[in-house]
Design a protein around this motif. Structure first.
Motif, short mmCIF file in Angstrom:
data_model
loop_
_atom_site.label_atom_id
_atom_site.label_comp_id
_atom_site.label_asym_id
_atom_site.label_seq_id
_atom_site.Cartn_x
_atom_site.Cartn_y
_atom_site.Cartn_z
N ASP A 1 65.08 56.67 21.86
CA ASP A 1 63.87 55.98 22.27
C ASP A 1 63.91 55.56 23.74
O ASP A 1 63.05 54.81 24.19
N GLY A 2 64.90 56.06 24.48
CA GLY A 2 65.03 55.73 25.89
C GLY A 2 64.31 56.72 26.79
O GLY A 2 63.42 57.46 26.34
N GLU A 3 64.72 56.77 28.05
CA GLU A 3 64.07 57.65 29.03
C GLU A 3 64.25 59.12 28.71
O GLU A 3 63.48 59.97 29.16
N SER A 4 65.29 59.45 27.92
CA SER A 4 65.53 60.85 27.54
C SER A 4 64.87 61.22 26.22
O SER A 4 65.18 62.26 25.64
N ARG A 5 63.97 60.37 25.76
CA ARG A 5 63.29 60.61 24.48
C ARG A 5 62.70 62.01 24.35
O ARG A 5 62.89 62.67 23.33
N PRO A 6 61.97 62.54 25.37
CA PRO A 6 61.42 63.90 25.20
C PRO A 6 62.50 64.96 24.96
O PRO A 6 62.29 65.90 24.20
N LEU A 7 63.67 64.80 25.60
CA LEU A 7 64.75 65.77 25.39
C LEU A 7 65.25 65.72 23.95
O LEU A 7 65.57 66.77 23.37
N HIS A 8 65.34 64.55 23.38
CA HIS A 8 65.74 64.42 21.98
C HIS A 8 64.74 65.13 21.07
O HIS A 8 65.13 65.81 20.11
N ASP A 9 63.47 64.98 21.38
CA ASP A 9 62.43 65.58 20.53
C ASP A 9 62.37 67.10 20.70
O ASP A 9 62.04 67.82 19.75
N LEU A 10 62.66 67.60 21.90
CA LEU A 10 62.61 69.03 22.16
C LEU A 10 63.87 69.76 21.68
O LEU A 10 63.84 70.97 21.44
N GLU B 1 54.72 60.92 33.37
CA GLU B 1 55.39 59.98 34.26
C GLU B 1 54.57 58.75 34.59
O GLU B 1 55.13 57.66 34.81
N TYR B 2 53.23 58.88 34.63
CA TYR B 2 52.40 57.78 35.10
C TYR B 2 51.60 57.10 33.99
O TYR B 2 51.49 55.87 33.96
N LEU B 3 51.04 57.89 33.07
CA LEU B 3 50.20 57.29 32.03
C LEU B 3 51.03 56.84 30.82
O LEU B 3 50.99 55.67 30.43
N LEU B 4 51.78 57.77 30.23
CA LEU B 4 52.57 57.44 29.04
C LEU B 4 53.95 56.88 29.38
O LEU B 4 54.60 56.29 28.53
N ARG B 5 54.39 57.10 30.60
CA ARG B 5 55.69 56.61 31.07
C ARG B 5 56.83 57.08 30.18
O ARG B 5 57.78 56.33 29.90
N LEU B 6 56.75 58.34 29.77
CA LEU B 6 57.83 58.93 29.00
C LEU B 6 59.03 59.24 29.88
O LEU B 6 60.17 59.29 29.40
N LEU B 7 58.75 59.50 31.14
CA LEU B 7 59.79 59.84 32.11
C LEU B 7 59.65 58.93 33.32
O LEU B 7 58.55 58.48 33.64
N PRO B 8 60.75 58.65 34.02
CA PRO B 8 60.63 57.86 35.26
C PRO B 8 59.79 58.60 36.29
O PRO B 8 59.80 59.83 36.37
N ARG B 9 59.03 57.86 37.06
CA ARG B 9 58.22 58.48 38.12
C ARG B 9 59.13 59.20 39.11
O ARG B 9 60.17 58.70 39.48
N GLY B 10 58.70 60.38 39.50
CA GLY B 10 59.50 61.17 40.42
C GLY B 10 60.46 62.12 39.75
O GLY B 10 61.23 62.80 40.42
N THR B 11 60.42 62.18 38.41
CA THR B 11 61.32 63.10 37.70
C THR B 11 61.05 64.55 38.11
O THR B 11 61.97 65.34 38.31
N HIS B 12 59.77 64.90 38.24
CA HIS B 12 59.40 66.28 38.57
C HIS B 12 58.64 66.35 39.89
O HIS B 12 57.98 65.39 40.29
#
Length: 241
Positions: free
Chosen positions: A32-41, A175-186
């Motif tokens: 459930d942290g910043e790497s959440r999308p990687l866990h789900d993928l 990065e900006y709306l859902l804040r799933l990733l820190p801003r500037g990740t991509h």
């Protein structure tokens, strides 16, 4: 069409990128942290690889392994896994997590280019997930992976297409709306079009075998393969036998 550069004369790393991932290290294994999308993928990525390579007993290299989510999944599936990254903080976390999982992964702080000089033709399969869009010279990584593969081996990658949809979902949304990733990740300019990927594969003497879209719903936390490659996509390529 933008060409993926193939210059291997300089160190192929952006230290601001590795520092960015090191800052995420402490919560890399938190689903459930910043790497959440990687866990789900991760289950979809693993299934894609396993559908094309017999993993039990295979020698597999995970390039840009981060904290080891895919590396450990490959090891649990029976592969003999070497995993490399240039971010020392996430490698420390990856090594520590082995004490919890009781799996075996050989983690190394080394580039694909340097490893290719040491161990050419050593691996049955190579994975390179969510990594190419974070290096200055993705073509150099692809060429090094080709040298690292055994004849008949398979190379797998996932990355982001350079399209308005990918910008809207991968940067604005995530990065900006859902804040799933820190801003500037991509960075949008570093996204890779499939045509550019195909050209880089040909230059590295790899044959494109499959190209699939990867769809992720952050609300349901479900990921699946789809036909559209407009945002995320997976690639499988083969080294001629």
């Amino acid at each position: 069409m933008r060409e993926i550069p193939m210059n291997t004369s300089t160190e192929n790393v952006d230290r601001s990128e590795t520092a960015k991932f090191d800052r995420l290290a402490n919560r890399w294994w938190d689903p459930d942290g910043e790497s959440r999308p990687l866990h789900d993928l991760n289950p979809v990525r693993l299934a894609y690889v396993a559908s094309r390579v017999g993993l039990r007993g295979a020698r597999v290299l995970d390039v840009g392994c981060g904290g080891g989510l895919l590396s450990e999944a490959l090891a649990a599936a029976g592969a003999e896994v070497t995993a490399i990254d240039l971010a020392p903080g996430v490698l420390d976390v990856a090594r520590l997590h082995l004490y919890e999982s009781n799996l075996r992964v050989d983690y190394r702080e080394i580039s694909a280019e340097a490893l290719a000089a040491q161990q050419p033709g050593s691996f049955d399969a190579i994975t390179c997930m969510e990594m190419l869009e974070h290096v200055p010279d993705p073509g150099s990584v692809i060429e090094a992976c080709s040298r690292l593969l055994k004849p008949g081996g398979r190379w797998f990658a996932s990355t982001l297409n350079r399209t308005p949809q990918a910008f809207a979902l991968g940067i604005v949304g995530a990065e900006y709306l859902l804040r799933l990733l820190p801003r500037g990740t991509h960075h949008y300019r570093q996204f890779i079009k499939p045509s550019e990927m195909a050209a880089a594969l040909r230059a590295a003497d790899l044959t494109l075998e499959d190209l699939r879209g990867l769809e992720y719903n952050p609300l349901t936390r479900r990921a699946r393969l789809v036909s559209s490659v407009a945002v995320n996509y997976l690639v499988c390529a083969a080294k001629p036998a």
